[in-house]
Each structure stands twice: as structure tokens, then as C-alpha cells.
Motif scaffolding. Structure first.
Motif, PDB file in Angstrom:
ATOM      1  N   LEU A   1       0.833  -1.208   0.000  1.00  0.00           N
ATOM      2  CA  LEU A   1       0.000   0.000   0.000  1.00  0.00           C
ATOM      3  C   LEU A   1       0.865   1.254   0.000  1.00  0.00           C
ATOM      4  CD1 LEU A   1      -2.758   1.452   0.304  1.00  0.00           C
ATOM      5  CD2 LEU A   1      -2.488   1.186   2.777  1.00  0.00           C
ATOM      6  N   ASN A   2       1.904   1.269   0.816  1.00  0.00           N
ATOM      7  CA  ASN A   2       2.772   2.446   0.898  1.00  0.00           C
ATOM      8  C   ASN A   2       3.467   2.730  -0.431  1.00  0.00           C
ATOM      9  OD1 ASN A   2       2.144   2.900   3.597  1.00  0.00           O
ATOM     10  ND2 ASN A   2       3.919   1.771   4.375  1.00  0.00           N
ATOM     11  N   VAL A   3       3.930   1.671  -1.095  1.00  0.00           N
ATOM     12  CA  VAL A   3       4.602   1.874  -2.385  1.00  0.00           C
ATOM     13  C   VAL A   3       3.599   2.328  -3.446  1.00  0.00           C
ATOM     14  CG1 VAL A   3       6.039   0.824  -4.168  1.00  0.00           C
ATOM     15  CG2 VAL A   3       6.358   0.159  -1.779  1.00  0.00           C
ATOM     16  N   LEU A   4       2.436   1.704  -3.467  1.00  0.00           N
ATOM     17  CA  LEU A   4       1.392   2.114  -4.412  1.00  0.00           C
ATOM     18  C   LEU A   4       1.010   3.581  -4.222  1.00  0.00           C
ATOM     19  CD1 LEU A   4      -1.017  -0.951  -4.330  1.00  0.00           C
ATOM     20  CD2 LEU A   4      -0.028   0.020  -6.412  1.00  0.00           C
ATOM     21  N   GLU A   5       0.825   3.987  -2.989  1.00  0.00           N
ATOM     22  CA  GLU A   5       0.432   5.370  -2.690  1.00  0.00           C
ATOM     23  C   GLU A   5       1.485   6.359  -3.158  1.00  0.00           C
ATOM     24  OE1 GLU A   5      -2.123   7.647  -0.841  1.00  0.00           O
ATOM     25  OE2 GLU A   5      -2.836   6.239  -2.364  1.00  0.00           O
ATOM     26  N   SER A   6       2.738   6.038  -2.909  1.00  0.00           N
ATOM     27  CA  SER A   6       3.808   6.949  -3.326  1.00  0.00           C
ATOM     28  C   SER A   6       3.877   7.067  -4.841  1.00  0.00           C
ATOM     29  CB  SER A   6       5.156   6.461  -2.783  1.00  0.00           C
ATOM     30  OG  SER A   6       5.224   6.625  -1.390  1.00  0.00           O
ATOM     31  N   VAL A   7       3.734   5.936  -5.527  1.00  0.00           N
ATOM     32  CA  VAL A   7       3.745   5.969  -6.992  1.00  0.00           C
ATOM     33  C   VAL A   7       2.538   6.751  -7.502  1.00  0.00           C
ATOM     34  CG1 VAL A   7       3.607   4.555  -9.085  1.00  0.00           C
ATOM     35  CG2 VAL A   7       5.065   3.836  -7.180  1.00  0.00           C
ATOM     36  N   ARG A   8       1.378   6.531  -6.901  1.00  0.00           N
ATOM     37  CA  ARG A   8       0.172   7.259  -7.314  1.00  0.00           C
ATOM     38  C   ARG A   8       0.343   8.764  -7.148  1.00  0.00           C
ATOM     39  NH1 ARG A   8      -4.085   9.808  -5.236  1.00  0.00           N
ATOM     40  NH2 ARG A   8      -3.408   9.441  -3.095  1.00  0.00           N
ATOM     41  N   LYS A   9       0.950   9.181  -6.060  1.00  0.00           N
ATOM     42  CA  LYS A   9       1.085  10.617  -5.763  1.00  0.00           C
ATOM     43  C   LYS A   9       2.176  11.297  -6.579  1.00  0.00           C
ATOM     44  CE  LYS A   9       1.564   9.935  -1.302  1.00  0.00           C
ATOM     45  NZ  LYS A   9       1.769  10.168   0.155  1.00  0.00           N
ATOM     46  N   TYR A  10       3.303  10.613  -6.770  1.00  0.00           N
ATOM     47  CA  TYR A  10       4.466  11.302  -7.316  1.00  0.00           C
ATOM     48  C   TYR A  10       4.887  10.832  -8.707  1.00  0.00           C
ATOM     49  CZ  TYR A  10       4.729  12.636  -2.427  1.00  0.00           C
ATOM     50  OH  TYR A  10       4.422  13.102  -1.180  1.00  0.00           O
TER      51      TYR A  10
END
Length: 315
Positions: free
Chosen positions: A100-109
Motif C-alpha cells: 500500500l505504501n509503495v502504491l500510494e507513493s507511486v500514485r502521488k508522485y
């Protein structure tokens, strides 16, 4: 310009082979590890390494923002079925919240990056109908199985909700050189290497030998990972397997036949028996072959020979 590839958990077994392949294919490769990780698998590589704990969302954000990768191969996680029985909380947290943390970072940045997750045939658990396909129902049998299925669902949710470009590979039993000695065939290979060096009495301790698994070479598996990026479509799942169920006993017999020491005895070790186990697994890679042009190329006897040679070199 070279495409920039980020491999999380790059010091791991399959991830290190993936890094080898991506460099061979002229990608720019950056890897992440944790400070406490064993990096012996990647000591031969000359690539930038970012120290990153996927359970630290701020840490993940910093890495993604700084690197801005074109492709993210997410391989970091708790990857051992046996260990999931000892630490179910760590397994679920690492494989689900970490993803989830990696997905969120990729989604945001870096929302236009391609995101690949290396899933596992363990999502199926115990099934009645073979071979396993993308449509086979799930019946998870261990905390690890649950964590990998949840990981897949998260990735698909981000694809559906945010239109992220994602690829899922569902590999069966990956083995070969550099695989840790937590698995049946690697414990056998390590014990044989110890016996050959005179460091262990000529007895191999084993668990359940009746289970049958679908083995593929790690080098074939990572070729499938990369082909899913180069030729695959967003949101699709690709099965990577041999299509053949091989019993653990057959694997043991093949490794014993490669040993320089004959008349090695076999002894059952109750501590190697799991609370529950999947009796048989084998898959169907025909759709992967049709869509990606992938099929396994390395025969099992070569894989096991290379695995044994690896442990001989380590002891």
C-alpha cells in the motif's frame, strides 16, 4: 534515454536476478534494501542503492520523489510460506501495508509509471481442479497465501480506482541459485553440499515429501516479469509456471543423483512439517505464452544442478 527501473527489495533472490536481466537489457536500475538486509546477492552489481523500509510511508515517499522511476518492480516483502506461520502479523503487515505504501507513493508522485507486483501461486491455496488458471478460485491455506492475495487485490483496486498502469505476475515455485535455505529443495542442496565437505553426517533431514509443486527457474521467472512490462497490458495477470507437478521426493532424488557422495540416508524431521500444506500445485501458462511469448526454457535438471553448485560455492 534509458528507462529508469526501481526494484524494491533488490537484494532478494528473484529481485537480484531481475536486476541482472534489466542491466543486460540496458535499463537504468536502482534498487532498495533495508539497512539490515544481507546484500550478498547484489555485491556483483554496480547500481545505486536506496535504503528504504516499505513500512515507513515517509521513507517510501522520499525515495519515489527522488528517483521518479518509469517502472517499479515491487518485490520487497516477506516471501516465505513457512515463516508466515511463525510471524503471521509481520507477514500480513509487510506484504499488505508495505505494498500500500509503495502504491500510494507511486500514485502521488509518479502516476504514469508502470507498477509490477510479483505475486505467487500460493494465492490459490488448496484447489481441486487442475491445472490452475487465472480463473481458478482462491482457497488460501497460510498467512502468506492471504497476504499475497490481498496484495493482488490492492494492486487491482489502484488500477480500477486511479487508472494506474499495473501488471501482476503469478509465479509458481521459483527456484535456482541464490535462493535462501528456507525451502525444501534449498535445504536439500545445502545439506548435500555440507555432506560433500564432510561438515554434516550423511543424513538429510526432510519434511513432507509427498507434496507436488510446479517449479520454474528464477531466470525464466524474471524474464516473465520484464516481458509483462514490455509486452503486457495494464491490469492483466500473467501465470509463470512449467505446467508440470513434481513431487518433493523427485526433487530430492534428482539432487541426490548429482551428489559426489552416495548412500546418503533420509530422515523425517517433525519440525519441518507445516500445520497445513497444499498437496499439489501446477499451472497453465498458455495465455501467458499467447500474450507475452513467454514459456519456460531452462530444464529442471539444470536448475537443480546450478542450485547445488551455488551452495557448494557458499560452503
Amino acid at each position: 534515454m534509458k528507462k529508469k527501473v526501481l526494484i524494491t527489495g533488490v537484494s532478494g533472490f528473484a529481485a537480484s536476478h531481475l536486476a541482472d536481466l534489466c542491466l543486460e537489457k540496458n535499463y537504468e536500475v536502482i534498487g532498495t534494501t533495508r539497512l539490515r538486509d544481507d546484500i550478498s546477492n547484489i555485491e556483483h552489481l554496480k547500481i545505486p542503492i536506496e535504503y528504504c523500509d516499505i513500512l515507513d510511508s515517509k521513507n517510501v515517499d522520499e525515495v519515489i520523489k527522488r528517483i521518479m522511476p518509469d517502472i517499479v518492480f515491487h518485490l520487497a516483502g516477506q516471501s516465505f510460506v513457512g515463516k508466515s506461520w511463525e510471524a503471521p502479523d509481520l507477514t500480513l503487515t509487510t506484504n499488505i501495508i508495505g505494498t500500500l505504501n509503495v502504491l500510494e507513493s507511486v500514485r502521488k508522485y509518479r502516476p504514469d509509471a508502470i507498477f509490477h507486483v510479483a505475486s505467487s501461486s500460493q494465492v490459490y491455496g488448496k484447489v481441486e481442479k487442475f491445472p490452475m488458471t487465472v480463473n481458478t478460485p482462491f482457497n488460501p491455506m497460510s498467512p502468506y497465501d492471504v497476504s499475497k492475495l490481498s496484495q493482488e487485490m490492492l494492486v487491482r483496486q489502484y488500477h480500477n480506482s486511479y487508472l494506474m498502469d499495473v501488471r501482476i505476475t503469478r509465479a509458481f515455485n521459483i527456484t535456482g541459485p541464490r535462493r535462501a535455505d528456507f525451502f525444501a529443495e534449498t535445504t536439500f542442496a545445502k545439506q548435500i553440499a555440507l555432506i560433500e565437505k564432510g561438515l554434516q553426517e550423511p543424513i538429510i533431514r526432510v519434511g513432507n515429501l509427498d507434496s507436488a509443486r510446479d517449479y520454474i527457474d528464477v531466470r525464466d521467472a524474471v524474464r516473465g516479469y520484464l516481458l509483462s512490462i514490455e509486452k503486457g497490458k495494464s491490469g492483466e495477470i500473467y501465470i509463470l509456471c512449467s505446467g508440470v507437478a513434481t513431487t518433493i521426493k523427485t526433487i530430492l532424488d534428482m539432487l541426490l543423483s548429482l551428489s559426489t557422495v552416495k548412500n546418503i540416508k533420509i530422515e523425517i524431521d517433525p519440525g519441518r512439517i507445516r500445520p497445513s500444506d497444499t498437496p499439489k500445485m501446477y499451472g497453465d501458462y498458455s495465455l501467458t505464452k499467447e500474450k507475452l511469448g513467454w514459456e519456460p526454457k531452462i530444464p529442471l535438471d539444470k536448475t537443480l544442478n546450478d542450485l547445488l553448485d551455488y551452495y557448494r560455492s557458499k560452503i
